[in-house]
Design an enzyme around this catalytic site. Sequence first.
Site, mmCIF file in Angstrom:
data_model
loop_
_atom_site.group_PDB
_atom_site.id
_atom_site.type_symbol
_atom_site.label_atom_id
_atom_site.label_comp_id
_atom_site.label_asym_id
_atom_site.label_seq_id
_atom_site.Cartn_x
_atom_site.Cartn_y
_atom_site.Cartn_z
ATOM 1 N N SER A 1 71.214 8.368 -49.973
ATOM 2 C CA SER A 1 70.172 9.380 -49.829
ATOM 3 C C SER A 1 70.296 10.429 -50.945
ATOM 4 O O SER A 1 70.277 10.061 -52.116
ATOM 5 C CB SER A 1 70.304 10.008 -48.436
ATOM 6 O OG SER A 1 69.165 10.728 -48.110
ATOM 7 N N ASP B 1 64.213 1.279 -43.678
ATOM 8 C CA ASP B 1 64.265 2.658 -44.164
ATOM 9 C C ASP B 1 62.891 3.040 -44.710
ATOM 10 O O ASP B 1 62.466 2.557 -45.755
ATOM 11 C CB ASP B 1 65.328 2.753 -45.273
ATOM 12 C CG ASP B 1 65.513 4.168 -45.797
ATOM 13 O OD1 ASP B 1 64.713 5.058 -45.461
ATOM 14 O OD2 ASP B 1 66.486 4.375 -46.558
ATOM 15 N N HIS C 1 66.859 4.737 -42.214
ATOM 16 C CA HIS C 1 67.563 5.371 -43.326
ATOM 17 C C HIS C 1 69.047 5.571 -43.025
ATOM 18 O O HIS C 1 69.889 5.422 -43.901
ATOM 19 C CB HIS C 1 66.877 6.710 -43.621
ATOM 20 C CG HIS C 1 67.443 7.447 -44.789
ATOM 21 N ND1 HIS C 1 67.506 6.899 -46.049
ATOM 22 C CD2 HIS C 1 67.979 8.691 -44.896
ATOM 23 C CE1 HIS C 1 68.049 7.787 -46.887
ATOM 24 N NE2 HIS C 1 68.351 8.863 -46.201
#
Lengths: 222, 398
Positions: free
Chosen positions: B172, B338, B371
């Site tokens: 991320s 995701d 995610h």
Amino acid sequence: MNDQSHTNLASAGNNKLNIATGLRVDLQLIADKIKPGTRVLDVGCGDGALLNYLATDKDVDGRGIELSQSGVNSCVARGLAVIQGDADTDLTDYPSGAFDYVILSQTLQAVHQPHEVLRQMLRIGRRGVVSFPNFGCWRVRWDLLTRGRMPITKTLDQPWYTTPNIHMCTVKDFVLLCADLGIIIEQSIMADHNGRPTPIQGSGFFANLLSEQGVFVLKNGV
Amino acid sequence: MTDTKTSNQPAEKDGQSSAGQPEILYAQEGQVTFGPDQALPLDCGVELSPYTVAYATFGILNEDRSNVVVVCHALTGDQYVAGTHPSSGKPGWWSGMVGPGLPIDTDQYFVLCTNVLGGCMGTTGPKEIDPGTGKPYGLEFPMITIADMVRAQVRLLDHMGIDKVLCVTGGSMGGMQVLEWAASYPNRVISAIPIASAARHSAQNIAFHEVGRQAIMADPNWEGGGYLDTGNNPRAGLAVARMAAHVTYLSEQALHRKFGRSLQDREAVTYGFEADFQVESYLRHQGITFVDRFDANSYLYITRAMDYFDLAADFEGSLATAFQGTETRFCVVSFTSDWLFPTSESRNIVRALNAFTAKVSFVEIETDKGHDAFLLDEPEFFDTLRGFLTAAAKEQGI
């Protein structure tokens, strides 16, 4: 065009291994065409056996594209630079002339647009090395003639409804397509279903009738 | 410059999962404060000084300092990657990945993670005291970017005498830092693993961040960012920000699998606005516990840094230019479910790297966990990282 294409490569496991190198014999045929120290892109590289051999034994700077996650994982775990991708869509990302060789091993018949893939290969690479099962082989013809059903042979071992091979061609078809695309066939090797080269030379009537696979080294015509 | 270092207790995993797990030895944490002679030039034009970088390390630095793995944490992460978190007592946020015998093996590698610039776990951020005023910075803290975060990390590595790093990895926002590292310091990064990340923050993601920021700023206890002066805390606003963000870290399938429409401690709906559904109760819990460990202004600053991230923009609009001629080996990882950092964003990175035939591997991991999958046990994901890192280490003779 999914995990099956990897399965299909694995099922070329009918092919014997080269005693000296441990490489599948049909892959060894391709490997023998690659000069040491060159840059190679292997499209549909499976578990990376060929790339790994080329990197360790021929000092090749190799890259790969593979559709199946299991294949990619196996490659990455060997330390090979392989991306999960599709021959039909992802070759356009590579710059022209980036590689000395682009290899397409037992994959041409599984792509959506074989002619476009061939064009892209020879845009990216100075040479292309292509191998595919020959649909013109007498065993295939005989199977279709006598059974009246889609042929199943050692090389083509899956029924029509599960096979990833959506664009089968004969050696003759391939030679004609190359001519249409302005592609020059520099070398051709005919092989039996084990990937052992057969004494049939050239790409004529007998080659198309007797060989189960063909390996071709290609380059762009002027 | 001051440099404090403390040895952690050998780290252990909690509960049942610790059974048979060897302890991480040599876990350390520390902080380094850089004085006016080493002011940090920020993208916004401010020279930040003094500033402190807090970090944690796991494993032993080898003699030629060649076994360094830098882990970059995500938006609400911190430097406590593995071992036991000093304040929560819980395992570190990547304790399934980093540790003895794990894919990022602390028996083999020296793992370093810093709290990001603008953070609230020891590195200089808006809650720290502004030496100019003697009060917490609050909104007087300068705007920071992903590149600024990486600059601060590089300063720490310089201070430690570490030139090259074997690998930089993170998920991320951590992945954004990885890309920044690789683009700005290509000669110092041998391999890079950006996970569930992107080379630019999408409009949708900026929009979600803006919702979170507005929730914080709408809380009267935020006090224009000056809540630390009065001892207040915009708890409600920060909790709502976290709740909204948390939904984006999951997937519809994961939420359905975990909660469905199940009710929370009741047989029937109450025809009111209590947390009737388990999913509501879960989200409220996420919001409340987050407030205890995170500073609201830090949340504003770090989300802004992510919004501003656009690596291509820093390289004449071409992501490929950012990586031109790089010798770094890349392993790009995305997850099928995701939707915050979808596979298409990772493919953009791969495409840019392919444009110069960089050494890049790319894997899309099949999972329904959204995610957050990068924080969870995904065997294919773990195998990929282990294989890639092992190969990179082997090539370096480690």
